[in-house]
Design a protein around this motif. Structure first.
Motif, PDB file in Angstrom:
ATOM      1  N   ILE A  68       0.865  -1.189   0.000  1.00 59.01           N
ATOM      2  CA  ILE A  68       0.000   0.000   0.000  1.00 59.01           C
ATOM      3  C   ILE A  68       0.896   1.232   0.000  1.00 59.01           C
ATOM      4  CG2 ILE A  68      -1.763   1.281   1.262  1.00 59.01           C
ATOM      5  CD1 ILE A  68      -2.570  -1.434   2.521  1.00 59.01           C
ATOM      6  N   ARG A 281      -1.747  12.106   1.909  1.00 57.04           N
ATOM      7  CA  ARG A 281      -1.581  11.480   0.593  1.00 57.04           C
ATOM      8  C   ARG A 281      -2.273  12.280  -0.504  1.00 57.04           C
ATOM      9  NH1 ARG A 281      -2.683   5.038   0.870  1.00 57.04           N
ATOM     10  NH2 ARG A 281      -4.479   5.671   2.085  1.00 57.04           N
ATOM     11  N   VAL A 301      -5.690   2.269   7.257  1.00 50.97           N
ATOM     12  CA  VAL A 301      -4.749   3.211   6.644  1.00 50.97           C
ATOM     13  C   VAL A 301      -5.435   4.574   6.668  1.00 50.97           C
ATOM     14  CG1 VAL A 301      -3.511   3.829   4.549  1.00 50.97           C
ATOM     15  CG2 VAL A 301      -3.846   1.413   5.137  1.00 50.97           C
TER      16      VAL A 301
ATOM     17  N   ARG B  23      -9.801  -1.185  -0.699  1.00 51.16           N
ATOM     18  CA  ARG B  23     -10.279   0.088  -1.246  1.00 51.16           C
ATOM     19  C   ARG B  23      -9.301   0.563  -2.313  1.00 51.16           C
ATOM     20  NH1 ARG B  23      -9.685   4.505   1.592  1.00 51.16           N
ATOM     21  NH2 ARG B  23      -9.160   3.306   3.443  1.00 51.16           N
ATOM     22  N   LYS B  25      -8.837   3.628  -5.116  1.00 53.21           N
ATOM     23  CA  LYS B  25      -9.401   4.918  -5.537  1.00 53.21           C
ATOM     24  C   LYS B  25      -8.597   5.457  -6.715  1.00 53.21           C
ATOM     25  CE  LYS B  25      -9.265   8.659  -2.815  1.00 53.21           C
ATOM     26  NZ  LYS B  25      -9.587   9.497  -1.663  1.00 53.21           N
ATOM     27  N   ASP B  26      -9.286   5.764  -7.778  1.00 51.04           N
ATOM     28  CA  ASP B  26      -8.639   6.304  -8.983  1.00 51.04           C
ATOM     29  C   ASP B  26      -7.376   5.515  -9.352  1.00 51.04           C
ATOM     30  OD1 ASP B  26     -10.494   8.343  -9.507  1.00 51.04           O
ATOM     31  OD2 ASP B  26      -9.605   9.592  -7.953  1.00 51.04           O
ATOM     32  N   ARG B  28      -5.430   3.684  -7.436  1.00 50.94           N
ATOM     33  CA  ARG B  28      -4.428   3.467  -6.386  1.00 50.94           C
ATOM     34  C   ARG B  28      -5.009   2.596  -5.264  1.00 50.94           C
ATOM     35  NH1 ARG B  28      -4.826   8.560  -7.639  1.00 50.94           N
ATOM     36  NH2 ARG B  28      -6.087   8.981  -5.804  1.00 50.94           N
ATOM     37  N   LEU B  29      -4.262   1.572  -4.868  1.00 51.44           N
ATOM     38  CA  LEU B  29      -4.678   0.744  -3.740  1.00 51.44           C
ATOM     39  C   LEU B  29      -4.525   1.576  -2.465  1.00 51.44           C
ATOM     40  CD1 LEU B  29      -5.515  -2.038  -2.571  1.00 51.44           C
ATOM     41  CD2 LEU B  29      -3.075  -2.574  -2.413  1.00 51.44           C
ATOM     42  N   GLU B  30      -5.646   1.925  -1.860  1.00 49.69           N
ATOM     43  CA  GLU B  30      -5.595   2.787  -0.668  1.00 49.69           C
ATOM     44  C   GLU B  30      -5.567   1.976   0.615  1.00 49.69           C
ATOM     45  OE1 GLU B  30      -7.983   6.230  -0.203  1.00 49.69           O
ATOM     46  OE2 GLU B  30      -6.294   7.110  -1.276  1.00 49.69           O
ATOM     47  N   GLU B  31      -6.201   0.813   0.586  1.00 55.27           N
ATOM     48  CA  GLU B  31      -6.259   0.024   1.810  1.00 55.27           C
ATOM     49  C   GLU B  31      -6.575  -1.419   1.483  1.00 55.27           C
ATOM     50  OE1 GLU B  31      -8.505   1.543   5.145  1.00 55.27           O
ATOM     51  OE2 GLU B  31      -7.255   0.149   6.279  1.00 55.27           O
ATOM     52  N   ILE B  32      -5.978  -2.308   2.245  1.00 49.27           N
ATOM     53  CA  ILE B  32      -6.346  -3.725   2.188  1.00 49.27           C
ATOM     54  C   ILE B  32      -6.098  -4.277   3.577  1.00 49.27           C
ATOM     55  CG2 ILE B  32      -4.059  -4.274   1.191  1.00 49.27           C
ATOM     56  CD1 ILE B  32      -5.450  -6.675  -0.222  1.00 49.27           C
ATOM     57  N   LYS B  33      -7.126  -4.848   4.177  1.00 51.94           N
ATOM     58  CA  LYS B  33      -6.911  -5.348   5.541  1.00 51.94           C
ATOM     59  C   LYS B  33      -7.885  -6.463   5.894  1.00 51.94           C
ATOM     60  CE  LYS B  33      -9.811  -2.249   8.331  1.00 51.94           C
ATOM     61  NZ  LYS B  33      -9.908  -1.366   9.471  1.00 51.94           N
ATOM     62  N   GLU B  34      -7.459  -7.273   6.822  1.00 48.89           N
ATOM     63  CA  GLU B  34      -8.305  -8.286   7.436  1.00 48.89           C
ATOM     64  C   GLU B  34      -8.336  -8.008   8.920  1.00 48.89           C
ATOM     65  OE1 GLU B  34      -8.066 -12.598   5.435  1.00 48.89           O
ATOM     66  OE2 GLU B  34      -6.151 -11.862   6.144  1.00 48.89           O
ATOM     67  N   SER B  35      -9.486  -8.172   9.539  1.00 52.89           N
ATOM     68  CA  SER B  35      -9.591  -7.994  10.989  1.00 52.89           C
ATOM     69  C   SER B  35     -10.279  -9.211  11.588  1.00 52.89           C
ATOM     70  CB  SER B  35     -10.443  -6.771  11.336  1.00 52.89           C
ATOM     71  OG  SER B  35      -9.933  -5.617  10.746  1.00 52.89           O
ATOM     72  N   LEU B 107      -6.926 -12.882   0.590  1.00 46.65           N
ATOM     73  CA  LEU B 107      -7.029 -11.467   0.216  1.00 46.65           C
ATOM     74  C   LEU B 107      -6.603 -11.276  -1.237  1.00 46.65           C
ATOM     75  CD1 LEU B 107      -5.744  -9.269   3.188  1.00 46.65           C
ATOM     76  CD2 LEU B 107      -8.011  -9.272   2.166  1.00 46.65           C
ATOM     77  N   ASN B 128     -14.442  10.840 -13.996  1.00 50.97           N
ATOM     78  CA  ASN B 128     -13.218  11.534 -13.559  1.00 50.97           C
ATOM     79  C   ASN B 128     -12.869  11.269 -12.091  1.00 50.97           C
ATOM     80  OD1 ASN B 128     -15.239  13.027 -12.468  1.00 50.97           O
ATOM     81  ND2 ASN B 128     -14.900  14.848 -13.728  1.00 50.97           N
ATOM     82  N   TYR B 129     -13.697  10.527 -11.392  1.00 48.76           N
ATOM     83  CA  TYR B 129     -13.384  10.180 -10.003  1.00 48.76           C
ATOM     84  C   TYR B 129     -14.084   8.870  -9.726  1.00 48.76           C
ATOM     85  CZ  TYR B 129     -13.664  10.464  -4.861  1.00 48.76           C
ATOM     86  OH  TYR B 129     -13.574  10.209  -3.513  1.00 48.76           O
ATOM     87  N   ARG B 165     -17.990   9.479 -10.440  1.00 44.36           N
ATOM     88  CA  ARG B 165     -18.479  10.815 -10.757  1.00 44.36           C
ATOM     89  C   ARG B 165     -18.248  11.129 -12.218  1.00 44.36           C
ATOM     90  NH1 ARG B 165     -18.739  15.627  -7.089  1.00 44.36           N
ATOM     91  NH2 ARG B 165     -18.993  14.817  -4.986  1.00 44.36           N
TER      92      ARG B 165
END
Lengths: 406, 446
Positions: A68, A281, A301, B23, B25-26, B28-35, B107, B128-129, B165
């Motif tokens: 990430i 970011r 994050v 997650r 966004k545009d 880019r990998l913003e988040e990846i998690k396991e809980s 994952l 565009n988003y 969007r």
């Protein structure tokens, strides 16, 4: 580089049914997250309850494998400790005082049923890292969420007393609830002439939380994209990030350990959009200033989320803003929304006529609507310097919108 | 087995929670998690008051039970208390997702599937988003009580959410779509739905016109019908609002006409999907509860306490967000029933001038409900014509339920993940909702 986030909360919840405490819930909870930053990447691992920190760091390091991107500088050499301890009440005292308030409300207002919940919450939050960041926030407060319903009414037309408080001032609470109940019992018709509306800012400022995001701005898709730097709202209207823990009941630092600098807290000044709100970011990506709006769960994050925004209070009281007129206090309105071009409408479920000091009676349900450019533009009268205790102890803003009976 | 204190009713709900999130966004990998987390919610009742606590230290449960008992007043006859008599003594292992648990999918596989959806939006020159998110959860609950209830069951859901969007400034438009299923494999087959949704949104963005406010005949899609069922009547049917309120109990007497002949509403926690709740958080079994049948009030949603107070049967609707929350009366999967005699086309043909609401952003409900639309269209002379924009539809629940004059012949249950109901701050509790197309003769549009 290692970083640790800790959230601790202790909470006493009293459930109230028909003026009596029906249940007691005591909760202690601890959440811990460890972050590892390496070569522009971030790995995080979190846990609820007791945990072995070394194990968490180990897992966080393993999670770097997800690659990430986090190509920003970590907060360093920043120390800030906020301890708000004006609320000294113990659980036992809290229980006793609430019981007394309920008894007194039964005596004063036998025609009403009081129900729902009250909370006594101790919240401790900290962030620290190997680069000298050491931040903490500790606060204790009361959340009152009381519903008052007329016994003789078969509708769910409750009066409410919703407020975050640091002082369980029995007399003041009884006085506020009495005023609400007295006004609630007096049904009025909707005035024919257009009256100014007195509102809590959260209701209508939600549009700025979507349209002033730096990523929405950066991709050119904001409603206000072409209006940066232009005066599009009233000169009286300024919008800022609320960075004061006493007012906001949250820490003064964000999930990236950033304290919003005072000179960057203003998003709209004197009607001019100055900047979108951002996190680290997004700032790096689009070149906007970082306003310290990194959000997320304790083990997430940090990412750009909602900003805690407020309209800048002015120099006048609610009464002065009404300028001798009667106004409509919009006490409860939910479910409305904006169209893509900024037109707002909502039904108003609960409202009172007010002279700016006293409530004069309850109005029937109605619909209010207006354009964001008018609500905060030509129709904007101002944000009060005083707070309305019986409406959550908030500053209120006064504007005009079209209203129609529902 | 725990040491349940004598002369009290008590129960323990242990939850083993797994969730994962991705997650992008545009691009880019913003988040990846396991809980994963485990905890217990503990309740004790002395006939007068409830005492609750929660813990993540499962070894301390007996100590916590004893501690709660120390605050309460012993009641030797507690097992004959009307509330306690409403608790069922269900037993057994009722888990159904062990073999295809979302916990067992890597994952990496979830990321690959998420990226397939990203391809749809990232190559679209007019978007565009965008943000594509994957969510899932798997929860295993064990529930044990002092009167002998001892059950284990599980729930799970996975889904992809896409926000995008078009445009800029006054000409911008943001829309969401979601695909969800308890079965991960099903998510791999839904890309065409998303593509169709994006094309509808593009048309809306390019062509939507503002319409004047006022009263219109409105047709709701099955998805919006579900939100309407949840907000307009579902919350009214939750019996906890009636406790201690004699007037409300009189007003909402079973057998009263509350809607048009065309209207039947059910809540059913047995439907596998977003609202699947085979047992509630008091150990009682889920029911298919008839709330309204042909316009007549037939039932309401209960926990043990409301059922005992109103002298009705429990319905399995005591639900808590997680092991740190108190179970309160909540919906499970709430839907409006179909009318076998009317097609969707016939329903729309009956509208000379009105509005069709295809998707919505959110809704609220009490005696007044609101729905904030996202994509809506004009209906002219029985045909859906051009896209229109407005902020909200709203109305009095009881009046509006009587204005429903047609429902179509097919039910669609909405599958979702990551969102849900937010009653008393317990957000987001997964719920399901749905129904057929419905037509409301008159509703306020603003």
């Amino acid at each position: 580089m290692k970083e640790k986030v800790t959230e601790q909360s202790q909470e006493l919840t009293l459930t109230i049914l028909s003026n009596k405490i029906k249940s007691i819930y005591t909760k202690n909870s601890t959440r811990t997250a460890c972050r590892i930053y390496k070569d522009g990447k971030i790995g995080i691992s979190g846990c609820i309850g007791e945990t072995d920190i070394n194990e968490l760091y180990k897992k966080a390091e393993q999670n770097l494998e997800y690659q990430i991107d986090y190509p920003v500088e970590q907060t360093k050499n920043l120390e800030s400790h906020t301890k708000i301890d004006s609320c000294k009440i113990s659980n036992r005292e809290f229980y006793g005082k609430i019981e007394n308030i309920l008894k007194e409300l039964s005596r004063l207002h036998p025609d009403y049923i009081v129900s729902n919940k009250v909370y006594l919450r101790q919240s401790d939050y900290s962030m620290e890292n190997e680069l000298g960041m050491d931040l903490s926030y500790s606060d204790k407060y009361i959340l009152s969420s009381l519903f008052m319903k007329e016994k003789k009414s078969s509708e769910d037309n409750n009066a409410y007393f919703l407020a975050f408080l640091r002082d369980l001032d029995t007399e003041r609470i009884l006085e506020a609830i009495t005023e609400l109940m007295t006004a609630h019992s007096k049904s009025l018709t909707l005035p024919k002439e257009p009256l100014p509306l007195v509102l809590d800012d959260y209701l209508v400022t939600q549009i700025f939380n979507t349209e002033l995001r730096a990523d929405v701005f950066g991709t050119g898709s904001s409603l206000f994209h072409h209006q940066l730097g232009k005066e599009i709202f009233s000169k009286n209207f300024s919008l800022k990030i609320n960075n004061n823990p006493i007012e906001s009941f949250r820490s003064n630092f964000d999930m990236e350990g950033v304290i919003t600098p005072e000179n960057l807290s203003c998003l709209i000044k004197d009607g001019v959009i100055i900047r979108p709100f951002s996190d680290k970011r997004t700032s790096k990506l689009y070149g906007y200033e970082n306003t310290g709006c990194g959000c997320g769960d304790y083990d997430s994050v940090p990412t750009l989320g909602r900003a805690d925004i407020e309209i800048q209070p002015g120099e006048k009281t609610i009464k002065e803003l009404l300028n001798g007129q009667i106004g409509i206090l919009v006490y409860w309105a939910s479910g409305g929304g904006f169209t893509p071009d900024g037109n707002f409408a909502t039904s108003v479920q609960l409202s009172y006529l007010t002279d700016g000091k006293k409530l004069l009676g309850r109005l029937p349900k109605f619909v209010m609507k207006g354009s964001v450019y008018d609500i905060f533009g030509k129709n904007f009268i101002g944000m009060s310097k005083d707070k309305l205790y019986l409406r959550g102890d908030h500053n209120m803003f006064v504007t005009r919108m079209d209203i129609k009976p529902l | 087995m725990f040491s349940f204190p004598k002369n009290f009713y008590s129960d323990v709900r242990i939850e083993h929670n797994y969730s994962s999130l991705i997650r992008i966004k545009d691009g880019r990998l913003e988040e990846i998690k396991e809980s994963t987390n485990t905890g217990a919610f503990i309740r004790l009742f002395d006939g007068e008051k409830w005492y609750y606590t929660s813990t993540t230290d499962l070894k301390s449960i007996d100590k916590e039970l004893a501690n709660l008992a120390s605050f309460a007043t012993p009641n030797p006859d507690i097992n004959n208390h009307p509330v306690v008599l409403k608790f069922q003594k269900n037993t057994g292992d009722h888990c159904r997702f062990e073999k295809n648990s979302l916990k067992n999918i890597s994952l990496h596989d979830k990321l690959v599937t998420t990226k397939e959806y990203c391809k749809i939006v990232e190559t679209d020159p007019e978007i565009n988003y965008w943000k594509v998110s994957y969510f899932d959860f798997n929860t295993v609950k064990e529930f044990l009580s002092s009167i002998g209830c001892n059950i284990k069951f599980d729930t799970q859901q996975s889904g992809i959410s896409i926000a995008f969007r078009f445009g800029s400034g006054l000409e911008s438009f943001m829309e969401f779509c979601q695909e969800a299923s308890p079965c991960f494999e099903n998510l791999k087959k839904k890309q065409n739905h998303v593509k169709e949704h994006i094309e509808k949104a593009r048309n809306f963005y390019k062509n939507a016109q503002t319409i004047p406010g006022g009263d219109y005949t409105v047709v709701l899609s099955p998805d919006v019908t579900g939100v309407f069922a949840h907000e307009s009547f579902g919350h009214k049917s939750e019996a906890d609002d009636m406790l201690g309120d004699e007037e409300m109990i009189k007003e909402w007497e079973i057998g009263k006409r509350v809607g048009s002949e065309k209207l039947s509403i059910y809540d059913d926690g047995n439907i596998v999907g977003s609202g699947y709740t085979p047992f509630d958080d008091e150990g009682n079994r889920a029911c298919k509860t008839t709330l309204i049948e042909k316009g007549i009030l037939k039932g309401r949603l209960h926990n043990a306490e409301t059922a005992a107070t109103l002298n009705e049967e429990v319905t399995g609707n005591a639900r808590a967000l997680d092991f740190e929350n108190i179970p309160i009366v909540r919906m499970t999967c709430t839907y409006i029933d179909k009318d076998p005699d009317m097609t969707k086309e016939e329903l729309i043909e009956g509208v000379k001038y009105g509005i069709y609401i295809d998707t919505c952003k959110h809704g609220t409900g009490a005696s007044t409900f609101t729905i904030a639309p996202s994509m809506a269209y004009l209906i002219e002379n029985g045909k859906i014509t051009k896209p229109v924009k407005f902020s909200v539809i709203t109305g009095n629940v009881m009046k509006t339920l009587n204005e429903i004059d047609a429902v179509s012949n097919q039910i669609e249950i909405d599958e979702s993940v990551g969102g849900g109901c937010g009653k008393q701050g317990q957000f987001p509790l997964p719920v399901g909702h749905g129904g057929p197309y419905i037509r409301i003769r008159k509703i306020n549009v603003q």
